[in-house]
Enzyme design. Structure first.
Site, PDB file in Angstrom:
ATOM      1  N   CYS A  69       0.814  -1.216   0.000  1.00  0.00           N
ATOM      2  CA  CYS A  69       0.000   0.000   0.000  1.00  0.00           C
ATOM      3  C   CYS A  69       0.849   1.269   0.000  1.00  0.00           C
ATOM      4  O   CYS A  69       0.391   2.320  -0.421  1.00  0.00           O
ATOM      5  CB  CYS A  69      -0.913   0.024   1.224  1.00  0.00           C
ATOM      6  N   CYS A 138      -6.671  -2.659   2.820  1.00  0.00           N
ATOM      7  CA  CYS A 138      -5.326  -2.790   3.401  1.00  0.00           C
ATOM      8  C   CYS A 138      -5.387  -3.117   4.887  1.00  0.00           C
ATOM      9  O   CYS A 138      -4.580  -3.877   5.394  1.00  0.00           O
ATOM     10  CB  CYS A 138      -4.531  -1.504   3.192  1.00  0.00           C
TER      11      CYS A 138
END
Length: 154
Positions: A69, A138
């Site tokens: 991420c 995430c």
């Protein structure tokens, strides 16, 4: 607080970070109109940015990064002798929603015990900030260890 308390506080700060929503770096290019005014407020006026004295026995530091991420978050909590979180600070390298989530999390944990703070879920933060479900993926990729609640009790 005993020296063993430092490890407990470090795990607590890490556990709180794992509950905070994080976004992929590609979300940075999203138009600003996609962000709710609460996200924009916490991004433009973040609360509790900075660091606490990591050598203090009543300060726990958690660091979490999601290489896929591109976000890195550090959360520190300061706990008093009764087990209440009296201060919280963060530093986040990431998108606006990650920064806003960290800012809100520090506001919410202050005044709570570590056990109470651990009940805060990333979905609670996302709901408060009106983050769309696509922005949660995430935070769900890193599971919160179930045994931490017993290890972290004051």
């Amino acid at each position: 607080m005993a020296a063993a308390g430092g490890g407990r506080l470090r795990r607590a700060a890490s556990a709180l970070l794992l509950r905070s929503p994080r976004l992929p770096a590609r979300e940075l290019s999203a138009p600003a109109r996609l962000y709710h005014k609460k996200v924009v407020d916490h991004y433009e006026n973040p609360r509790n940015v900075g660091s606490l004295d990591k050598t203090s026995k009543n300060v726990g530091t958690g660091l979490v990064g999601a290489p896929a991420c591109g976000d890195v978050m550090k959360l520190q909590i300061q706990v008093d002798e009764k087990g209440k979180i009296v201060d919280a600070r963060f530093k986040t390298f990431g998108c606006g929603s990650a920064i806003a989530s960290s800012s809100l999390a520090t506001e919410w944990v202050k005044g709570k015990t570590v056990e109470e703070a651990l009940t805060i879920k990333n979905t609670d933060i996302a709901k408060e900030l009106c983050l769309p479900p696509v922005k949660l993926h995430c935070s769900k990729s890193v599971p919160f260890p179930a045994e931490a609640k017993t290890q972290l009790s004051p």
